[in-house]
Design a protein around this motif. Structure first.
Motif, PDB file in Angstrom:
ATOM      1  N   GLU A   1      39.723  13.157  60.444  1.00 56.33           N
ATOM      2  CA  GLU A   1      39.371  12.153  61.444  1.00 56.33           C
ATOM      3  C   GLU A   1      38.207  12.608  62.307  1.00 56.33           C
ATOM      4  O   GLU A   1      37.330  11.836  62.632  1.00 56.33           O
ATOM      5  CB  GLU A   1      40.584  11.840  62.335  1.00 56.33           C
ATOM      6  CG  GLU A   1      41.557  10.889  61.686  1.00 56.33           C
ATOM      7  CD  GLU A   1      42.638  10.464  62.663  1.00 56.33           C
ATOM      8  OE1 GLU A   1      42.354  10.305  63.862  1.00 56.33           O
ATOM      9  OE2 GLU A   1      43.775  10.281  62.208  1.00 56.33           O
ATOM     10  N   GLU A   2      38.215  13.876  62.711  1.00 57.46           N
ATOM     11  CA  GLU A   2      37.149  14.391  63.562  1.00 57.46           C
ATOM     12  C   GLU A   2      35.889  14.706  62.761  1.00 57.46           C
ATOM     13  O   GLU A   2      34.797  14.700  63.298  1.00 57.46           O
ATOM     14  CB  GLU A   2      37.641  15.606  64.350  1.00 57.46           C
ATOM     15  CG  GLU A   2      38.741  15.214  65.314  1.00 57.46           C
ATOM     16  CD  GLU A   2      39.280  16.382  66.095  1.00 57.46           C
ATOM     17  OE1 GLU A   2      38.662  17.452  66.097  1.00 57.46           O
ATOM     18  OE2 GLU A   2      40.327  16.211  66.716  1.00 57.46           O
ATOM     19  N   GLY A   3      36.054  15.042  61.492  1.00 60.18           N
ATOM     20  CA  GLY A   3      34.952  15.074  60.556  1.00 60.18           C
ATOM     21  C   GLY A   3      33.972  16.222  60.528  1.00 60.18           C
ATOM     22  O   GLY A   3      32.998  16.146  59.803  1.00 60.18           O
ATOM     23  N   LEU A   4      34.181  17.315  61.279  1.00 57.74           N
ATOM     24  CA  LEU A   4      33.183  18.380  61.269  1.00 57.74           C
ATOM     25  C   LEU A   4      33.790  19.756  60.990  1.00 57.74           C
ATOM     26  O   LEU A   4      33.348  20.757  61.542  1.00 57.74           O
ATOM     27  CB  LEU A   4      32.412  18.406  62.599  1.00 57.74           C
ATOM     28  CG  LEU A   4      31.532  17.189  62.850  1.00 57.74           C
ATOM     29  CD1 LEU A   4      30.927  17.252  64.251  1.00 57.74           C
ATOM     30  CD2 LEU A   4      30.440  17.076  61.803  1.00 57.74           C
ATOM     31  N   GLU A   5      34.785  19.797  60.129  1.00 58.13           N
ATOM     32  CA  GLU A   5      35.389  21.066  59.738  1.00 58.13           C
ATOM     33  C   GLU A   5      34.843  21.465  58.371  1.00 58.13           C
ATOM     34  O   GLU A   5      34.704  20.633  57.474  1.00 58.13           O
ATOM     35  CB  GLU A   5      36.905  20.937  59.690  1.00 58.13           C
ATOM     36  CG  GLU A   5      37.507  20.638  61.045  1.00 58.13           C
ATOM     37  CD  GLU A   5      38.980  20.276  60.980  1.00 58.13           C
ATOM     38  OE1 GLU A   5      39.599  20.453  59.922  1.00 58.13           O
ATOM     39  OE2 GLU A   5      39.488  19.802  62.006  1.00 58.13           O
ATOM     40  N   PHE A   6      34.528  22.770  58.253  1.00 57.16           N
ATOM     41  CA  PHE A   6      33.944  23.290  57.030  1.00 57.16           C
ATOM     42  C   PHE A   6      34.617  24.598  56.635  1.00 57.16           C
ATOM     43  O   PHE A   6      34.969  25.403  57.500  1.00 57.16           O
ATOM     44  CB  PHE A   6      32.440  23.543  57.209  1.00 57.16           C
ATOM     45  CG  PHE A   6      31.670  22.293  57.506  1.00 57.16           C
ATOM     46  CD1 PHE A   6      31.060  21.578  56.479  1.00 57.16           C
ATOM     47  CD2 PHE A   6      31.558  21.808  58.800  1.00 57.16           C
ATOM     48  CE1 PHE A   6      30.351  20.418  56.748  1.00 57.16           C
ATOM     49  CE2 PHE A   6      30.857  20.655  59.080  1.00 57.16           C
ATOM     50  CZ  PHE A   6      30.250  19.956  58.049  1.00 57.16           C
ATOM     51  N   ASN A   7      34.792  24.813  55.351  1.00 54.63           N
ATOM     52  CA  ASN A   7      35.271  26.089  54.841  1.00 54.63           C
ATOM     53  C   ASN A   7      34.135  26.759  54.101  1.00 54.63           C
ATOM     54  O   ASN A   7      33.489  26.139  53.245  1.00 54.63           O
ATOM     55  CB  ASN A   7      36.458  25.902  53.892  1.00 54.63           C
ATOM     56  CG  ASN A   7      37.736  25.572  54.626  1.00 54.63           C
ATOM     57  OD1 ASN A   7      37.868  25.873  55.815  1.00 54.63           O
ATOM     58  ND2 ASN A   7      38.674  24.965  53.937  1.00 54.63           N
TER      59      ASN A   7
ATOM     60  N   LEU B   1      35.013  27.088  59.767  1.00 49.48           N
ATOM     61  CA  LEU B   1      34.157  26.796  60.909  1.00 49.48           C
ATOM     62  C   LEU B   1      34.367  25.353  61.325  1.00 49.48           C
ATOM     63  O   LEU B   1      34.699  24.504  60.499  1.00 49.48           O
ATOM     64  CB  LEU B   1      32.690  27.040  60.558  1.00 49.48           C
ATOM     65  CG  LEU B   1      32.351  28.483  60.198  1.00 49.48           C
ATOM     66  CD1 LEU B   1      30.948  28.572  59.630  1.00 49.48           C
ATOM     67  CD2 LEU B   1      32.486  29.365  61.416  1.00 49.48           C
ATOM     68  N   ASP B   2      34.129  25.087  62.613  1.00 45.90           N
ATOM     69  CA  ASP B   2      34.446  23.776  63.145  1.00 45.90           C
ATOM     70  C   ASP B   2      33.356  23.328  64.109  1.00 45.90           C
ATOM     71  O   ASP B   2      33.077  24.013  65.088  1.00 45.90           O
ATOM     72  CB  ASP B   2      35.795  23.871  63.865  1.00 45.90           C
ATOM     73  CG  ASP B   2      36.332  22.539  64.318  1.00 45.90           C
ATOM     74  OD1 ASP B   2      35.539  21.630  64.618  1.00 45.90           O
ATOM     75  OD2 ASP B   2      37.561  22.408  64.381  1.00 45.90           O
ATOM     76  N   GLY B   3      32.752  22.199  63.852  1.00 44.54           N
ATOM     77  CA  GLY B   3      31.736  21.648  64.731  1.00 44.54           C
ATOM     78  C   GLY B   3      32.305  20.749  65.807  1.00 44.54           C
ATOM     79  O   GLY B   3      31.568  20.177  66.601  1.00 44.54           O
ATOM     80  N   ASN B   4      33.638  20.606  65.846  1.00 45.03           N
ATOM     81  CA  ASN B   4      34.291  19.741  66.828  1.00 45.03           C
ATOM     82  C   ASN B   4      34.710  20.473  68.091  1.00 45.03           C
ATOM     83  O   ASN B   4      35.158  19.850  69.034  1.00 45.03           O
ATOM     84  CB  ASN B   4      35.568  19.120  66.225  1.00 45.03           C
ATOM     85  CG  ASN B   4      35.262  18.228  65.060  1.00 45.03           C
ATOM     86  OD1 ASN B   4      34.340  17.441  65.103  1.00 45.03           O
ATOM     87  ND2 ASN B   4      36.033  18.365  63.997  1.00 45.03           N
TER      88      ASN B   4
END
Length: 135
Positions: free
Chosen positions: A11-17, A28-31
């Motif tokens: 939902e928040e849309g800015l999580e990356f592995n 890593l998380d851009g939220n």
């Protein structure tokens, strides 16, 4: 060395592995809910340089029992919000630590060995300091 960064739809849309070719991973998380990419760069500066300091101090046969690096950073106000200043303060805990050896270790790391710091040189003003604490 190779890596793959994969977006994790949510939902928040800015999580990356991130995954290295050797299987090691990092999320890593851009939220703002987890470690951001810029936070990971700052931690990498401290970790990379601390490796050097510990190795150099061990080779100098210093009686070290601990080492940590306190980091502070300033970022540009507008995009791209890159680092403009980073300060790394090294604290070495031990017995009869030679401050000249520690100063040399920090200098060698900053100027010769720490690949993360050296990558940023010329783009970021990096300063260092150190202190010794008796154990």
């Amino acid at each position: 060395m190779k890596a793959t960064v994969t977006w994790q739809p949510s939902e928040e849309g800015l999580e990356f592995n991130g995954a290295m070719d050797n299987g090691r991973t990092l999320s890593l998380d851009g939220n703002g809910n987890g470690l951001s990419p810029m936070e990971s760069v700052l931690i990498s500066v401290g970790a990379c340089s601390s490796v050097d300091v510990v190795e150099i101090m061990r080779k100098s046969r210093q009686d070290m029992h601990g080492c940590y690096c306190e980091l502070s950073a300033e970022r540009a106000e507008s995009a791209p919000r890159k680092f403009t200043e980073i300060h790394a303060h090294f604290v070495v805990v031990g017995n009869d630590i030679n401050e000249k050896q520690l100063a040399r270790a920090v200098q060698l790391s900053t100027e010769k060995y720490c690949s993360v710091m050296l990558m940023l040189t010329g783009n970021v003003n990096i300063t260092t300091s150190f202190e010794v604490k008796s154990s």
